[in-house]
Design a protein around this motif. Structure first.
Motif, PDB file in Angstrom:
ATOM      1  N   ASP A  92       0.872  -1.171   0.000  1.00  0.00           N
ATOM      2  CA  ASP A  92       0.000   0.000   0.000  1.00  0.00           C
ATOM      3  C   ASP A  92       0.908   1.219   0.000  1.00  0.00           C
ATOM      4  O   ASP A  92       1.260   1.753   1.052  1.00  0.00           O
ATOM      5  N   PRO A  93       1.343   1.658  -1.214  1.00  0.00           N
ATOM      6  CA  PRO A  93       2.276   2.776  -1.274  1.00  0.00           C
ATOM      7  C   PRO A  93       1.576   4.111  -1.070  1.00  0.00           C
ATOM      8  O   PRO A  93       0.609   4.423  -1.753  1.00  0.00           O
ATOM      9  N   GLN A 132      -1.041   7.501 -10.696  1.00  0.00           N
ATOM     10  CA  GLN A 132       0.122   7.650 -11.580  1.00  0.00           C
ATOM     11  C   GLN A 132       1.416   7.492 -10.796  1.00  0.00           C
ATOM     12  O   GLN A 132       2.387   6.895 -11.279  1.00  0.00           O
ATOM     13  N   SER A 133       1.447   7.992  -9.563  1.00  0.00           N
ATOM     14  CA  SER A 133       2.623   7.872  -8.705  1.00  0.00           C
ATOM     15  C   SER A 133       2.898   6.401  -8.363  1.00  0.00           C
ATOM     16  O   SER A 133       4.050   5.959  -8.359  1.00  0.00           O
ATOM     17  N   VAL A 134       1.852   5.636  -8.088  1.00  0.00           N
ATOM     18  CA  VAL A 134       2.009   4.208  -7.785  1.00  0.00           C
ATOM     19  C   VAL A 134       2.512   3.465  -9.022  1.00  0.00           C
ATOM     20  O   VAL A 134       3.421   2.627  -8.932  1.00  0.00           O
ATOM     21  N   ARG A 135       1.949   3.773 -10.178  1.00  0.00           N
ATOM     22  CA  ARG A 135       2.419   3.132 -11.413  1.00  0.00           C
ATOM     23  C   ARG A 135       3.888   3.484 -11.682  1.00  0.00           C
ATOM     24  O   ARG A 135       4.663   2.645 -12.129  1.00  0.00           O
ATOM     25  N   GLN A 136       4.279   4.722 -11.375  1.00  0.00           N
ATOM     26  CA  GLN A 136       5.678   5.127 -11.563  1.00  0.00           C
ATOM     27  C   GLN A 136       6.597   4.372 -10.605  1.00  0.00           C
ATOM     28  O   GLN A 136       7.698   3.967 -10.987  1.00  0.00           O
ATOM     29  N   LEU A 137       6.148   4.175  -9.382  1.00  0.00           N
ATOM     30  CA  LEU A 137       6.936   3.390  -8.431  1.00  0.00           C
ATOM     31  C   LEU A 137       7.190   1.996  -8.998  1.00  0.00           C
ATOM     32  O   LEU A 137       8.326   1.505  -8.980  1.00  0.00           O
ATOM     33  N   ALA A 138       6.155   1.357  -9.505  1.00  0.00           N
ATOM     34  CA  ALA A 138       6.313   0.015 -10.081  1.00  0.00           C
ATOM     35  C   ALA A 138       7.273   0.040 -11.269  1.00  0.00           C
ATOM     36  O   ALA A 138       8.151  -0.821 -11.383  1.00  0.00           O
ATOM     37  N   ARG A 139       7.129   1.045 -12.143  1.00  0.00           N
ATOM     38  CA  ARG A 139       8.044   1.170 -13.292  1.00  0.00           C
ATOM     39  C   ARG A 139       9.484   1.329 -12.824  1.00  0.00           C
ATOM     40  O   ARG A 139      10.404   0.716 -13.371  1.00  0.00           O
ATOM     41  N   ASN A 140       9.685   2.156 -11.809  1.00  0.00           N
ATOM     42  CA  ASN A 140      11.039   2.371 -11.280  1.00  0.00           C
ATOM     43  C   ASN A 140      11.619   1.087 -10.687  1.00  0.00           C
ATOM     44  O   ASN A 140      12.812   0.808 -10.850  1.00  0.00           O
ATOM     45  N   LEU A 141      10.802   0.315 -10.004  1.00  0.00           N
ATOM     46  CA  LEU A 141      11.296  -0.937  -9.429  1.00  0.00           C
ATOM     47  C   LEU A 141      11.737  -1.896 -10.531  1.00  0.00           C
ATOM     48  O   LEU A 141      12.733  -2.600 -10.385  1.00  0.00           O
ATOM     49  N   VAL A 142      11.011  -1.904 -11.638  1.00  0.00           N
ATOM     50  CA  VAL A 142      11.358  -2.771 -12.763  1.00  0.00           C
ATOM     51  C   VAL A 142      12.555  -2.209 -13.531  1.00  0.00           C
ATOM     52  O   VAL A 142      13.540  -2.908 -13.780  1.00  0.00           O
ATOM     53  N   GLN A 143      12.485  -0.936 -13.897  1.00  0.00           N
ATOM     54  CA  GLN A 143      13.500  -0.355 -14.781  1.00  0.00           C
ATOM     55  C   GLN A 143      14.790   0.020 -14.057  1.00  0.00           C
ATOM     56  O   GLN A 143      15.878  -0.189 -14.587  1.00  0.00           O
ATOM     57  N   LEU A 144      14.692   0.565 -12.853  1.00  0.00           N
ATOM     58  CA  LEU A 144      15.887   1.027 -12.151  1.00  0.00           C
ATOM     59  C   LEU A 144      16.492  -0.033 -11.236  1.00  0.00           C
ATOM     60  O   LEU A 144      17.692  -0.015 -10.983  1.00  0.00           O
ATOM     61  N   ARG A 145      15.655  -0.925 -10.723  1.00  0.00           N
ATOM     62  CA  ARG A 145      16.146  -1.947  -9.795  1.00  0.00           C
ATOM     63  C   ARG A 145      16.176  -3.342 -10.433  1.00  0.00           C
ATOM     64  O   ARG A 145      16.662  -4.278  -9.818  1.00  0.00           O
ATOM     65  N   TRP A 164      13.644  -5.440 -11.129  1.00  0.00           N
ATOM     66  CA  TRP A 164      12.708  -6.431 -10.612  1.00  0.00           C
ATOM     67  C   TRP A 164      12.121  -7.228 -11.765  1.00  0.00           C
ATOM     68  O   TRP A 164      11.724  -6.672 -12.793  1.00  0.00           O
ATOM     69  N   THR A 165      12.028  -8.545 -11.579  1.00  0.00           N
ATOM     70  CA  THR A 165      11.443  -9.407 -12.603  1.00  0.00           C
ATOM     71  C   THR A 165      10.188 -10.116 -12.108  1.00  0.00           C
ATOM     72  O   THR A 165       9.462 -10.685 -12.916  1.00  0.00           O
ATOM     73  N   LEU A 166       9.943 -10.097 -10.804  1.00  0.00           N
ATOM     74  CA  LEU A 166       8.750 -10.781 -10.321  1.00  0.00           C
ATOM     75  C   LEU A 166       7.511 -10.000 -10.734  1.00  0.00           C
ATOM     76  O   LEU A 166       7.559  -8.773 -10.896  1.00  0.00           O
ATOM     77  N   PRO A 167       6.406 -10.703 -10.960  1.00  0.00           N
ATOM     78  CA  PRO A 167       5.200 -10.020 -11.432  1.00  0.00           C
ATOM     79  C   PRO A 167       4.651  -9.039 -10.396  1.00  0.00           C
ATOM     80  O   PRO A 167       4.640  -9.329  -9.206  1.00  0.00           O
ATOM     81  N   ILE A 168       4.212  -7.888 -10.889  1.00  0.00           N
ATOM     82  CA  ILE A 168       3.559  -6.868 -10.063  1.00  0.00           C
ATOM     83  C   ILE A 168       2.154  -6.677 -10.617  1.00  0.00           C
ATOM     84  O   ILE A 168       1.978  -6.359 -11.790  1.00  0.00           O
ATOM     85  N   VAL A 169       1.172  -6.907  -9.764  1.00  0.00           N
ATOM     86  CA  VAL A 169      -0.235  -6.766 -10.142  1.00  0.00           C
ATOM     87  C   VAL A 169      -0.804  -5.571  -9.394  1.00  0.00           C
ATOM     88  O   VAL A 169      -0.572  -5.412  -8.200  1.00  0.00           O
ATOM     89  N   PHE A 170      -1.551  -4.736 -10.095  1.00  0.00           N
ATOM     90  CA  PHE A 170      -2.233  -3.614  -9.441  1.00  0.00           C
ATOM     91  C   PHE A 170      -3.611  -4.071  -9.002  1.00  0.00           C
ATOM     92  O   PHE A 170      -4.312  -4.780  -9.731  1.00  0.00           O
ATOM     93  N   TRP A 171      -4.005  -3.639  -7.801  1.00  0.00           N
ATOM     94  CA  TRP A 171      -5.307  -4.006  -7.253  1.00  0.00           C
ATOM     95  C   TRP A 171      -6.009  -2.738  -6.798  1.00  0.00           C
ATOM     96  O   TRP A 171      -5.442  -1.939  -6.047  1.00  0.00           O
TER      97      TRP A 171
END
Length: 155
Positions: free
Chosen positions: A20-21, A85-98, A100-107
């Motif tokens: 819950d970001p 949009q901020s939550v989606r950006q956090l997920a993008r940053n985790l994938v692109q900058l860090r 991350w390869t595990l699946p991220i699902v938005f709820w």
């Protein structure tokens, strides 16, 4: 994140983390491998992206998590505003900058925090100070529980 991830993309039997970001904290919850119960885990006080990501990565490793369910703060009319949009950006940053390869699902997390606050006031009779300490991780558990319930229904 190039493509949306669906609940069905989550690896069957994997431990899932619920997030819950918020702007000041990230509530974290963990689910059991049988996808029955979500439990509050901790509240991360947000500082810098790198430190926040490192803490999340530690929790993923400790829990051997196979996927993330991230609360998406959708407006009551179903539209997405700046918080979503901020939550989606956090997920993008985790994938692109860090990486991350595990699946991220938005709820859809509409009303999750208010539902948890109502429970903590009405049922748990918790003080305002104590509620502030637990509401974020409880909201993460509420979000994750919704996803786990949907996963079980889809079996």
């Amino acid at each position: 994140m190039d493509r949306p991830t669906a609940l069905t993309d989550l690896p069957r039997g994997a431990v899932l983390l619920g997030l819950d970001p918020g702007t000041k904290t990230i509530g974290v919850a963990v689910g059991d491998p049988g996808w029955q119960i979500a439990s509050p885990l901790e509240t991360i006080k947000r500082t810098k992206f790198t430190k926040d990501a490192e803490r999340l990565e530690t929790l993923i490793a400790e829990r051997r998590a196979g996927g993330i369910v991230m609360g998406l703060p959708v407006n009551m009319d179903g539209s997405e505003g700046p918080r979503a949009q901020s939550v989606r950006q956090l997920a993008r940053n985790l994938v692109q900058l860090r990486g991350w390869t595990l699946p991220i699902v938005f709820w859809d997390e509409r009303l999750s925090t208010s539902a948890v606050e109502r429970f903590l006031v009405d049922e748990a009779d918790m003080t305002r100070k104590r509620r502030g300490e637990v509401v974020d991780k409880m909201a993460a558990a509420y979000i994750l529980q919704g996803a786990l319930d949907a996963l079980r229904r889809s079996d």
